[in-house]
Motif scaffolding. Structure first.
Motif, short mmCIF file in Angstrom:
data_model
loop_
_atom_site.label_atom_id
_atom_site.label_comp_id
_atom_site.label_asym_id
_atom_site.label_seq_id
_atom_site.Cartn_x
_atom_site.Cartn_y
_atom_site.Cartn_z
N VAL A 66 0.75 -1.19 0.04
CA VAL A 66 -0.08 0.05 0.14
C VAL A 66 0.74 1.34 0.18
CG1 VAL A 66 -1.64 1.33 1.42
CG2 VAL A 66 -1.90 -0.94 1.11
N ARG A 67 1.97 1.29 0.70
CA ARG A 67 2.93 2.33 0.82
C ARG A 67 3.45 2.58 -0.37
NH1 ARG A 67 3.40 1.04 6.56
NH2 ARG A 67 4.97 -0.65 5.91
N ALA A 68 3.87 1.47 -1.38
CA ALA A 68 4.36 1.56 -2.50
C ALA A 68 3.29 2.33 -3.37
CB ALA A 68 5.03 0.04 -3.12
N VAL A 69 2.37 2.00 -3.56
CA VAL A 69 1.43 2.38 -4.52
C VAL A 69 1.13 3.89 -4.00
CG1 VAL A 69 -1.20 2.52 -5.00
CG2 VAL A 69 0.13 0.51 -4.84
N ASN A 70 0.78 4.33 -2.73
CA ASN A 70 0.84 5.55 -2.25
C ASN A 70 1.88 6.58 -2.86
OD1 ASN A 70 -1.55 4.60 -1.05
ND2 ASN A 70 -0.56 4.99 1.00
N ALA A 71 3.32 6.02 -2.68
CA ALA A 71 4.61 6.55 -3.06
C ALA A 71 4.46 6.82 -4.84
CB ALA A 71 5.80 5.61 -2.77
N ARG A 72 3.90 5.83 -5.39
CA ARG A 72 3.71 6.06 -6.72
C ARG A 72 2.57 7.28 -7.14
NH1 ARG A 72 5.36 6.98 -11.46
NH2 ARG A 72 4.23 6.45 -13.33
N VAL A 73 1.62 7.31 -6.22
CA VAL A 73 0.68 8.54 -6.47
C VAL A 73 1.49 9.83 -6.15
CG1 VAL A 73 -1.33 9.65 -5.60
CG2 VAL A 73 -1.39 6.99 -6.00
N ASP A 74 2.34 9.78 -5.16
CA ASP A 74 3.08 11.12 -4.77
C ASP A 74 4.11 11.38 -5.92
OD1 ASP A 74 2.17 11.86 -2.25
OD2 ASP A 74 3.92 10.62 -1.30
N GLN A 75 4.69 10.38 -6.68
CA GLN A 75 5.43 10.58 -7.72
C GLN A 75 4.80 11.30 -8.76
OE1 GLN A 75 6.90 6.80 -8.72
NE2 GLN A 75 8.84 7.17 -7.62
N LEU A 76 3.50 10.75 -9.17
CA LEU A 76 2.66 11.57 -10.14
C LEU A 76 2.01 12.69 -10.10
CD1 LEU A 76 1.13 8.06 -11.28
CD2 LEU A 76 2.70 9.23 -12.45
N LEU A 77 1.58 13.14 -8.67
CA LEU A 77 0.78 14.18 -8.37
C LEU A 77 1.58 15.13 -7.48
CD1 LEU A 77 -2.41 12.60 -7.62
CD2 LEU A 77 -1.89 13.94 -9.70
N GLY A 78 2.68 14.92 -7.02
CA GLY A 78 3.41 15.56 -6.13
C GLY A 78 3.08 15.16 -4.78
N ARG A 79 3.87 15.46 -3.78
CA ARG A 79 3.86 14.94 -2.40
C ARG A 79 2.42 15.59 -1.58
NH1 ARG A 79 7.52 12.08 0.38
NH2 ARG A 79 6.62 12.91 2.28
N PHE A 80 2.00 14.64 -1.06
CA PHE A 80 0.94 14.86 0.00
C PHE A 80 1.19 15.36 1.14
CE2 PHE A 80 -1.18 13.23 -3.73
CZ PHE A 80 -2.61 13.69 -4.11
N GLY A 81 0.71 16.14 1.86
CA GLY A 81 1.14 16.33 3.15
C GLY A 81 0.86 15.24 4.26
N THR A 82 -0.05 14.48 4.05
CA THR A 82 -0.17 13.28 4.73
C THR A 82 -1.10 12.12 4.01
OG1 THR A 82 -1.15 12.54 7.11
CG2 THR A 82 -2.61 14.21 5.87
N TRP A 83 -0.80 11.00 4.50
CA TRP A 83 -1.48 9.84 4.01
C TRP A 83 -2.10 9.05 5.07
CZ3 TRP A 83 -2.19 7.81 -0.90
CH2 TRP A 83 -1.64 8.53 -1.78
N ARG A 84 -3.19 8.79 5.13
CA ARG A 84 -4.05 7.95 6.21
C ARG A 84 -4.96 6.79 5.58
NH1 ARG A 84 -2.69 8.41 11.64
NH2 ARG A 84 -1.49 10.42 11.91
N TYR A 85 -4.51 5.68 5.93
CA TYR A 85 -5.27 4.42 5.23
C TYR A 85 -5.98 3.78 6.48
CZ TYR A 85 -0.85 2.00 5.41
OH TYR A 85 0.13 1.06 5.86
N CYS A 86 -7.05 3.14 6.40
CA CYS A 86 -7.48 2.26 7.22
C CYS A 86 -7.07 0.76 6.88
CB CYS A 86 -8.89 2.19 7.39
SG CYS A 86 -9.67 1.01 8.50
N PRO A 87 -6.19 -0.14 7.62
CA PRO A 87 -6.12 -1.52 6.94
C PRO A 87 -7.46 -2.55 7.62
CG PRO A 87 -4.97 -0.93 9.15
CD PRO A 87 -5.58 0.11 8.81
N HIS A 88 -8.22 -2.03 8.12
CA HIS A 88 -9.35 -3.07 8.88
C HIS A 88 -10.33 -3.48 7.60
CE1 HIS A 88 -7.76 -0.27 12.16
NE2 HIS A 88 -7.14 -1.67 12.36
N VAL A 89 -10.95 -4.50 7.98
CA VAL A 89 -12.24 -5.05 7.27
C VAL A 89 -13.36 -4.31 7.90
CG1 VAL A 89 -11.19 -7.23 6.53
CG2 VAL A 89 -12.42 -7.05 8.39
N ALA A 90 -14.43 -4.34 7.29
CA ALA A 90 -15.54 -3.74 7.63
C ALA A 90 -15.99 -4.16 8.88
CB ALA A 90 -16.60 -3.63 6.58
N GLU A 91 -15.93 -5.53 9.16
CA GLU A 91 -16.47 -6.10 10.44
C GLU A 91 -15.69 -5.72 11.54
OE1 GLU A 91 -15.42 -8.04 7.41
OE2 GLU A 91 -17.39 -7.57 6.51
N ALA A 92 -14.49 -5.34 11.58
CA ALA A 92 -13.61 -4.91 12.72
C ALA A 92 -14.11 -3.99 13.40
CB ALA A 92 -12.10 -4.52 12.22
#
Length: 170
Positions: A66-92
């Motif tokens: 996930v961090r590698a995909v996020n880094a690719r987005v940063d490469q294409l769009l410029g760095r974002f100030g923060t990245w936050r993601y939820c790794p949990h399934v809905a049932e959690a």
């Protein structure tokens, strides 16, 4: 009230949705994404990404992927100030998975901006719900997966990411 931060959903909003994508080579920007981010930054507005990534909880993705995909987005769009993601399934039942407010509140804290001064841009009701639960504004950018009732219930709707950014900045 001036918008001080715009938080974007990742999949379906900034990039084309590839379910459970852990491969940076599969990242493709949605039309207008680069121009949209350029306009946000030109206005001095802070940026962040808030994304549900249940593939981690399902064992289909790793945090590193996930961090590698996020880094690719940063490469294409410029760095974002923060990245936050939820790794949990809905049932959690976590507080971070959209439509819960956790991701939005964490991203706003990272950026030093109260949620009331932020806009969340996304493509489904969970994005709108997270914004509203956190006290932020919401703009929905419908895609083919957006349900008609999600569009009807959204407080603001834009036809494209660039239109959503312009609406947020106006």
């Amino acid at each position: 009230m001036a918008v001080r931060a715009i938080l974007f959903d990742r999949d379906g909003t900034l990039v084309h949705d590839v379910p459970y994508n852990g491969d940076p080579r599969r990242v493709r920007l949605v039309p207008g994404a680069r121009q949209a981010l350029d306009e946000v930054r030109l206005h001095g507005v802070r940026t962040g990404v808030v994304s549900n990534q249940s593939g981690i909880g399902r064992g289909l993705l790793t945090h590193d992927a996930v961090r590698a995909v996020n880094a690719r987005v940063d490469q294409l769009l410029g760095r974002f100030g923060t990245w936050r993601y939820c790794p949990h399934v809905a049932e959690a039942g976590c507080a971070c998975r959209k439509p819960e407010p956790g991701l939005v509140l964490s991203a706003c804290a990272d950026l030093g901006v109260p949620a009331r001064d932020a806009v969340v841009i996304g493509d489904i009701a969970a994005d709108v719900g997270a914004a509203e639960a956190a006290g932020a504004q919401a703009i929905l950018v419908p895609t083919p997966v957006t349900l008609p009732e999600e569009v009807e219930r959204a407080p603001r709707v834009a036809g494209s990411l660039l239109d959503a950014v312009r609406l947020a900045l106006s």
